[in-house]
Design a protein around this motif. Structure first.
Motif: not given
Length: 401
Positions: A332-340
Motif C-alpha cells: 500500500e502506497h509503495s510509490s511514496l515509500w520508494w520515493a522516500n
C-alpha cells in the motif's frame, strides 16, 4: 540460512569499514567474494545466482556512465567552470555557481562521476584566484548528493530504486525537486555563514588565466541534444535502460573521439559491486532469512522507515541499504515509500564525510592536491544541513500522505 547470514554479515562489515581489516579487500572485492561464497556453499546454484542480477539496473548505470564520460571527454566540465569564472566578480558568486552547477549536473549525470571530474577543476580555479578551496570543495560534495536526489538517474542507489520500483521518472522528479532546490540554497547559506571571511574577497584574475581549450561545438551540441533526449525518453515512459543505452550508443558514433577515452571514465568497480550485491542479497532472500527476520519485525511506520533509511545508509552505504530495506516496503502506497527511500538514502550521504562515495572522492582528490578536509571540517557543515533537510523532508512527506 546460516551460510547466507554469515556471508551477508562479512560483506556488510567490509562495506562499513571501507576495506577488510586483515586483507587487502575493498568493497568490490567483498562483493565478488560474497557472491562466490553464496554459490559454492550451496545457498544458490549458479543459474539461480544469474537470475538475481537486475540487468536493467546494470545496463542503465553503465549507459549513464558512458554519457557522463563523453561529456567530460569533450571538455564540458572544464568549459562550464572557466566560463563561470570569467563572468564572476566575487568569491560568494563563485560559490553559488559551484553549488548550482554541481547540483544540476548531478541530477542528470551520476554524482560520483561529477565529483570525480569537477573537483580538480574547482581546485584549479581556487588556486588561480588564490581562494581558500575548502568551502568550494565542501560545496561540490554536499551539492552533488542533494542535486542527485532530484532524479532517478542522479546516483547509483536511485538508479537501483528506479529499476526495482518502476516509479515514473517525471512523477518522482516533481516530488523530489523542491527538496533538492531547498537543499542547495541551504548549502549556500550555511557555507556563506561559516566561511564568511574566506568568501569576502573579490576575484581578480588576469584574462589569460581564464583561457581553456576550445570545446568542439558539434560534439557539445550532440552531447546536450542526446542528454536532453534521454531525459525526455525517461519522462515518456519507455524502458529506461533501453533509452540510456540508445543515447550512449549514438554518442559513440563519432569520427573525432577515441572510444577508449570514453571507456576510461566508467567506474567498473561500482558495476562489480552492484552485481555481487545482487547475488549476496538474492542468496539471503532465497535462504528464507529475510522472510524470517521481517516476520519477527512489527510493521514500522513511515517516519521510522525514514530514520532507518538515514541511519542504515550511513552504516553500510546507500546501495546495500536500499537492497536490504526494499523488503520492508508495504504494497500500500509503495510509490511514496520508494520515493522516500530514494530521497533520504541520498540526503543521508551528507551526514558525515564517509556517508557517500561522492564525499570520499572529493576528499581524496583534495588530499592528492595537498588540501586536507578533516572529519570535523565536514561534520560542522554536513551534519546540520542533513538534519534540517531530513526534518523538512519528513514534514513534506507527512503532508503528501
Amino acid at each position: 540460512m546460516v551460510y547466507s547470514a554469515l556471508i551477508l554479515s562479512l560483506v556488510l562489515i567490509i562495506f562499513t569499514l571501507g576495506k577488510s581489516p586483515f586483507f587487502r579487500v575493498d568493497r568490490a572485492g567483498a562483493s565478488i567474494i560474497g557472491a562466490t561464497l553464496t554459490i559454492i556453499t550451496g545457498v544458490m546454484t549458479f543459474d539461480q545466482a544469474v537470475k538475481t542480477v537486475d540487468y536493467r539496473t546494470i545496463i542503465l548505470l553503465f549507459s549513464m556512465m558512458l554519457i557522463s564520460s563523453y561529456m567530460n571527454v569533450i571538455g564540458l566540465f572544464d568549459f562550464l567552470g572557466y566560463y563561470a569564472m570569467d563572468r564572476l566578480k566575487t568569491a560568494k558568486g563563485l560559490l553559488g555557481i559551484v553549488i548550482g552547477m554541481t547540483g544540476l549536473l548531478s541530477a542528470f549525470l551520476i554524482n560520483d562521476i561529477v565529483c570525480l571530474l569537477f573537483t580538480p577543476i574547482v581546485i584549479s580555479l581556487c588556486r588561480r584566484a588564490k581562494l581558500q578551496p575548502i568551502p568550494y570543495l565542501l560545496a561540490v560534495a554536499l551539492s552533488s548528493n542533494i542535486g542527485s536526489a532530484a532524479t532517478l538517474i542522479g546516483n547509483p542507489q536511485n538508479i537501483l530504486i528506479g529499476s526495482l520500483s518502476h516509479l515514473a521518472f517525471g512523477w518522482y522528479m516533481l516530488l523530489a525537486l523542491p527538496i533538492s532546490i531547498l537543499g542547495l540554497f541551504l548549502v549556500y547559506g550555511v557555507l556563506a555563514k561559516v566561511y564568511a571571511q574566506e568568501l569576502s574577497q573579490p576575484l581578480n584574475l588576469p584574462e589569460e588565466q581564464l583561457r581553456t581549450k576550445p570545446i568542439p561545438r558539434i560534439l557539445l551540441i550532440k552531447g546536450i541534444v542526446i542528454l536532453g533526449a534521454v531525459v525526455l525518453g525517461f519522462s515518456l515512459g519507455p524502458e529506461p535502460a533501453l533509452v540510456a543505452s540508445l543515447g550512449a550508443a549514438v554518442l559513440l558514433i563519432t569520427r573525432r573521439l577515441k572510444p577508449n577515452k570514453v571507456y576510461a571514465g566508467i567506474d567498473y568497480n561500482l558495476l562489480v559491486i552492484f552485481i555481487g550485491l545482487f547475488v549476496v542479497v538474492g542468496g539471503v532472500e532465497q535462504s528464507g532469512l529475510f522472510t524470517l527476520l521481517i516476520g519477527k519485525i512489527k510493521m514500522i511506520n513511515f517516519q521510522a522507515f525514514t530514520v532507518l533509511t538515514v541511519v542504515l545508509s550511513n552504516i553500510v552505504s546507500n546501495v546495500p541499504a536500499v537492497m536490504l530495506l526494499k523488503f520492508m516496503i508495504p504494497a500500500e502506497h509503495s510509490s511514496l515509500w520508494w520515493a522516500n527511500m530514494a530521497i533520504f538514502s541520498t540526503l543521508a550521504g551528507n551526514l558525515t564525510i564517509t556517508g557517500s562515495i561522492a564525499n570520499l572522492i572529493v576528499v581524496e582528490l583534495a588530499k592528492k592536491s595537498g588540501i586536507k578536509i578533516g572529519f570535523g571540517d565536514y561534520l560542522r557543515i554536513g551534519f546540520p544541513i542533513t538534519i534540517i533537510l531530513v526534518l523538512i523532508g519528513m514534514l513534506y512527506f507527512e503532508v503528501l500522505i
